[in-house]
Write an enzyme that holds these catalytic residues in place. Structure first.
Site, mmCIF file in Angstrom:
data_model
loop_
_atom_site.group_PDB
_atom_site.id
_atom_site.type_symbol
_atom_site.label_atom_id
_atom_site.label_comp_id
_atom_site.label_asym_id
_atom_site.label_seq_id
_atom_site.Cartn_x
_atom_site.Cartn_y
_atom_site.Cartn_z
ATOM 1 N N VAL A 137 60.204 78.288 4.513
ATOM 2 C CA VAL A 137 61.602 79.117 4.355
ATOM 3 C C VAL A 137 60.878 80.402 3.824
ATOM 4 O O VAL A 137 59.965 80.552 3.154
ATOM 5 C CB VAL A 137 62.376 78.642 3.374
ATOM 6 N N CYS A 138 61.507 81.491 4.676
ATOM 7 C CA CYS A 138 60.925 82.740 4.500
ATOM 8 C C CYS A 138 61.926 83.984 4.496
ATOM 9 O O CYS A 138 63.184 83.780 4.678
ATOM 10 C CB CYS A 138 60.243 83.126 5.701
#
Ligand SMILES: *[C@@H]1O[C@H](CO)[C@@H](O)[C@H](O)[C@H]1NC(C)=O
Ligand SMILES: *[C@@H]1O[C@H](CO)[C@@H](O)[C@H](O)[C@H]1NC(C)=O
Ligand SMILES: *[C@@H]1O[C@H](CO)[C@@H](O)[C@H](O)[C@H]1NC(C)=O
Ligand SMILES: *[C@@H]1O[C@H](CO)[C@@H](O)[C@H](O)[C@H]1NC(C)=O
Ligand SMILES: *[C@@H]1O[C@H](CO)[C@@H](O)[C@H](O)[C@H]1NC(C)=O
Ligand SMILES: *[C@@H]1O[C@H](CO)[C@@H](O)[C@H](O)[C@H]1NC(C)=O
Length: 390
Positions: A137-138
């Protein structure tokens, strides 16, 4: 006592909520050059020579990182053992080695080379390569300053809520991954083709720059459009999509321009949905491409006339509200807005990416890129308490 009873759910929700309240903060400033408790270390540089046969390209990286890679693969295996009474691991050891040969060139040969140098079974290296496609996730953003310079930056948050270490209040997988982060200079004829920040042992790309031409990052778009069905189909023989990290690598290695990159990222059939965040070398060249496996749902571009001098993507479609318990978008945009276009630079973007919860317990590294100078700088991050778990 059942974990799902109403009082338990209430207590758990309150706990999570309290973590968030404690973890939120005002926009940071003066964090750059990186220092202090949120900076865990620099990332070392390696050269990968694309003129070598694929199986020999990663030898130096793997020799240096072998112990860390072994530990990481072991940890992933331990987690995978929990699924389907260990049957998943049998599948990995028996089936995945065969599947390597169905991967496109040069990825199949590179993975075999990595397995040979590291002494880690081929199926497990393959699993490791799949793992990244699924558990990141970013936060990524592309911004343009008043002089038309294009900046591209990202926080890579890895681990997707696995293995909370209560003693150290960290995610086990995230911590094990940090020593594997390397910067790589990919060369042909002794000249840089592109640079990337990578995990040793992984042959796809998540973050990179083609100096003077384009910058690219990929973010996970999970739980949409059938999620990872495509990956399972591929394992079981239906193989008509492309691995996302392989496409990003192909674009960084061979795209001829921003427009060419945009076309490849929009039109290639994928194994799973994704967001591609692309920056170019001219004013207005920056976009977020929202992908299903088959289609492109939306291309959201910089538009200075509309006042859109940056585009920012976490892990939710930009036209929808983010999930309430995972809103990194609002704080990041708040800080970008406070910074203003006049003050945007690698240093002020680092401040934005250092503000909780944009920086959180899953954050592995922060990368800053500037296309015109070909800059790529990465920093390993820590998020000491109080800090949000994601
Ligand atoms: C990281 O690199 C910078 C610049 O080369 C150097 O000044 C700094 O001391 C390094 N920090 C660590 C923790 O290695
Ligand atoms: C917590 O961190 C310390 C030092 O890094 C390490 O030795 C210890 O094993 C960690 N605890 C757990 C439960 O992993
Ligand atoms: C690259 O540089 C090395 C040493 O600097 C040299 O030996 C080699 O021939 C060069 N290779 C190419 C393809 O130019
Ligand atoms: C890039 O193009 C070269 C030359 O056509 C090819 O050998 C190479 O495999 C391509 N790279 C990727 C990652 O597809
Ligand atoms: C931008 O990229 C294009 C395509 O690669 C290239 O032809 C052009 O020279 C680049 N422009 C600048 C200012 O570097
Ligand atoms: C930031 O600014 C944009 C453009 O003016 C606006 O649409 C957005 O709501 C603002 N976001 C926050 C969190 O301040």
């Amino acid at each position: 006592m059942k974990l799902t009873s109403v009082p338990n759910i209430l207590v758990i929700s309150l706990f999570i909520y309290s973590q968030f309240v404690h973890g939120l903060e005002d926009c940071r400033s003066g964090m750059f050059p990186p220092k202090g408790p949120t900076f865990k270390g620099n990332v070392s540089w390696y050269t990968v020579n694309l003129d070598l046969p694929p199986s020999e390209r990663w030898t130096q990286v793997i020799k240096d990182k072998n112990t860390e890679l072994f530990t990481m693969v072991q940890t992933i295996k331990d987690i995978a053992k929990g699924f389907f009474h260990g049957k998943l691991i049998d599948l990995v050891d028996e089936e995945l080695p065969l599947i390597v040969d169905t991967l496109p060139h040069p990825f199949n040969e590179e993975i075999k080379g990595i397995a040979a140098v590291s002494g880690i079974p081929l199926g497990e290296i393959t699993l490791f390569n799949i793992f990244y496609e699924v558990f990141t996730v970013c936060t990524s953003l592309v911004a343009e300053d008043l002089n038309g310079n294009i900046y591209h930056a990202r926080n890579l948050d890895f681990g997707l809520f696995m293995g909370w270490d209560r003693q150290n209040k960290t995610w086990t997988l995230t911590e094990k991954l940090k020593p594997l982060v390397v910067n790589v200079n990919f060369e042909r004829n002794n000249k840089t083709v592109f640079k990337s920040t990578n995990f040793a042992g992984y042959v796809g790309m998540l973050t990179g720059v083609r100096p003077g031409e384009l910058t690219l990052t990929m973010n996970e778009r999970f739980n949409f459009d059938g999620g990872y069905i495509g990956i399972l189909e591929w394992i079981f023989g239906k193989r008509d999509g492309m691995w996302m990290g392989f496409l990003t690598r192909k674009v960084l290695e061979n795209a001829t321009s921003y427009e060419d990159a945009k076309a490849q990222l929009s039109l290639t059939k994928l194994l799973a949905p994704a967001y591609f965040i692309l920056g170019g070398n001219r004013t207005g060249q920056g976009c977020v491409i929202t992908r299903t496996r088959i289609n492109t749902l939306d291309i959201w571009e910089l538009d200075l006339e509309l006042g859109r001098w940056y585009v920012l993507e976490t892990n939710y479609d930009h036209w929808e509200a983010p999930m309430i318990l995972d809103d990194r978008r609002t704080p990041a945009m708040k800080c970008m807005n406070q910074t203003t276009q006049a003050k945007i630079s690698l240093s002020s973007i680092y401040d934005v990416l250092s503000t909780k919860p944009v920086l959180n317990k899953l954050t592995t590294y922060t990368t800053l890129m500037e296309v015109s100078t070909g800059t790529l700088e990465s920093y390993i991050r820590d998020c000491p308490n109080p800090c949000t778990p994601w």
